[in-house]
Design a protein around this motif. Sequence first.
Motif, mmCIF file in Angstrom:
data_model
loop_
_atom_site.group_PDB
_atom_site.id
_atom_site.type_symbol
_atom_site.label_atom_id
_atom_site.label_comp_id
_atom_site.label_asym_id
_atom_site.label_seq_id
_atom_site.Cartn_x
_atom_site.Cartn_y
_atom_site.Cartn_z
ATOM 1 N N GLN A 49 0.843 -1.197 0.000
ATOM 2 C CA GLN A 49 0.000 0.000 0.000
ATOM 3 C C GLN A 49 0.879 1.249 0.000
ATOM 4 N N ALA A 50 1.900 1.250 0.857
ATOM 5 C CA ALA A 50 2.805 2.393 0.942
ATOM 6 C C ALA A 50 3.656 2.521 -0.322
ATOM 7 N N ALA A 51 4.114 1.386 -0.845
ATOM 8 C CA ALA A 51 4.943 1.417 -2.048
ATOM 9 C C ALA A 51 4.164 1.930 -3.248
ATOM 10 N N ASP A 52 2.921 1.496 -3.377
ATOM 11 C CA ASP A 52 2.087 1.991 -4.476
ATOM 12 C C ASP A 52 1.885 3.499 -4.357
ATOM 13 N N ALA A 53 1.637 3.982 -3.140
ATOM 14 C CA ALA A 53 1.462 5.420 -2.930
ATOM 15 C C ALA A 53 2.762 6.171 -3.241
ATOM 16 N N PHE A 54 3.889 5.625 -2.802
ATOM 17 C CA PHE A 54 5.192 6.248 -3.080
ATOM 18 C C PHE A 54 5.392 6.415 -4.589
ATOM 19 N N GLU A 55 5.049 5.388 -5.341
ATOM 20 C CA GLU A 55 5.221 5.457 -6.800
ATOM 21 C C GLU A 55 4.294 6.484 -7.427
ATOM 22 N N ILE A 56 3.084 6.620 -6.890
ATOM 23 C CA ILE A 56 2.145 7.626 -7.386
ATOM 24 C C ILE A 56 2.688 9.027 -7.107
ATOM 25 N N PHE A 57 3.231 9.234 -5.917
ATOM 26 C CA PHE A 57 3.731 10.552 -5.534
ATOM 27 C C PHE A 57 4.996 10.948 -6.287
ATOM 28 N N THR A 58 5.861 9.972 -6.570
ATOM 29 C CA THR A 58 7.196 10.305 -7.089
ATOM 30 C C THR A 58 7.435 9.927 -8.549
ATOM 31 N N GLY A 59 6.680 8.953 -9.060
ATOM 32 C CA GLY A 59 6.976 8.441 -10.391
ATOM 33 C C GLY A 59 8.173 7.508 -10.409
ATOM 34 N N ALA B 111 10.094 3.858 -9.156
ATOM 35 C CA ALA B 111 9.770 2.482 -8.763
ATOM 36 C C ALA B 111 10.264 2.224 -7.352
ATOM 37 N N ALA B 112 9.372 1.821 -6.471
ATOM 38 C CA ALA B 112 9.735 1.554 -5.076
ATOM 39 C C ALA B 112 10.534 0.260 -4.960
ATOM 40 N N ASP B 113 11.478 0.246 -4.038
ATOM 41 C CA ASP B 113 12.219 -0.971 -3.703
ATOM 42 C C ASP B 113 11.399 -1.708 -2.652
ATOM 43 N N ARG B 114 10.529 -2.583 -3.093
ATOM 44 C CA ARG B 114 9.566 -3.205 -2.198
ATOM 45 C C ARG B 114 10.212 -4.135 -1.178
ATOM 46 N N ARG B 115 11.253 -4.819 -1.569
ATOM 47 C CA ARG B 115 11.930 -5.690 -0.610
ATOM 48 C C ARG B 115 12.532 -4.862 0.522
ATOM 49 N N ALA B 116 13.145 -3.734 0.163
ATOM 50 C CA ALA B 116 13.738 -2.867 1.187
ATOM 51 C C ALA B 116 12.656 -2.229 2.054
ATOM 52 N N MET B 117 11.527 -1.863 1.443
ATOM 53 C CA MET B 117 10.435 -1.255 2.210
ATOM 54 C C MET B 117 9.838 -2.255 3.199
ATOM 55 N N LEU B 118 9.763 -3.516 2.809
ATOM 56 C CA LEU B 118 9.258 -4.536 3.733
ATOM 57 C C LEU B 118 10.208 -4.701 4.913
ATOM 58 N N ALA B 119 11.513 -4.693 4.618
ATOM 59 C CA ALA B 119 12.498 -4.793 5.702
ATOM 60 C C ALA B 119 12.398 -3.586 6.628
#
Length: 287
Positions: A256-266, A268-276
């Motif tokens: 949810q946070a990664a999708d929002a980050f991508e919408i705000f910034t354009g 690609a979120a590092d999802r593995r790092a965000m989960l950690a």
Amino acid sequence: MTAATTPRPTVLVGLIGTGIAPSLSPALHEREGARHGIGYVYRTIEVSPREVDEGGLGPLIVAARRLGYDGLNITHPAKQRVIPLLDALAPSAEAVGAVNTVVFEDGRAIGHNTDATGFGRAMDDALAGAARDEVVLVGAGGAGAAVARALVDRGVGTLAVVDADEARAAALAAQVGARAAAPPELPRLLASADGLVNATPLGMADHPGSAVDPALLDPRMFVADIVYRPVETALLIAARARGCRVMPGTGMAMHQAADAFEIFTGEAADRRAMLADLEDLVAQEAA
């Protein structure tokens, strides 16, 4: 002379809602921004339910635009109330009937819903290949609506929506083409279910307990929980003990946070790092 360096982008985001001081979103987003070299600032904007009821949300949205915010996350109690204040809805928000992410773009405020996309991505990660002919969803509130849409989009055959508020369960079931049921029907529903999803607050640190009697769990079913503070809820502990395949709430929260980050910034979120990061933040909080 030295060559001028290209300025790094700056992103300003806010979270509007009630009781949001303990939110992990600011740290989660700002850590990801730092990985991208972005000056990412995430602020919480506390509002009371009364302020929302009395029309205080509109001026906040206008002020955020004027102050240069790139976007906003929206949480309880404003996910539906914000819709009339926006210029357009993305398909994700239209499908759920709720908004948790607003981006200011070309002079317009556009609403998205990353709760639904976040749960769907979490299912892809944790429950790939799991049978989903019959699934029981407990909880028909705002989070339940997003989860129900994700379950339908992921090919659930028969979805039963269970809520103590029978009218709310009926409304959500009609919205997504599911069937509504009351809590006393859970034993019968779970006797043949392939999966169970908890979309209620039960299991949170301040709402201890389980939405379902653990005796009703069967090893053939998957059990998913949207609660992630704590990660191991009473429901998931019982499900693991019974041999069920489980999906903790951290996956949905991260996506949810990664999708929002991508919408705000354009970016690609590092999802593995965000989960950690999320797991680290939750562990720090619990320590």
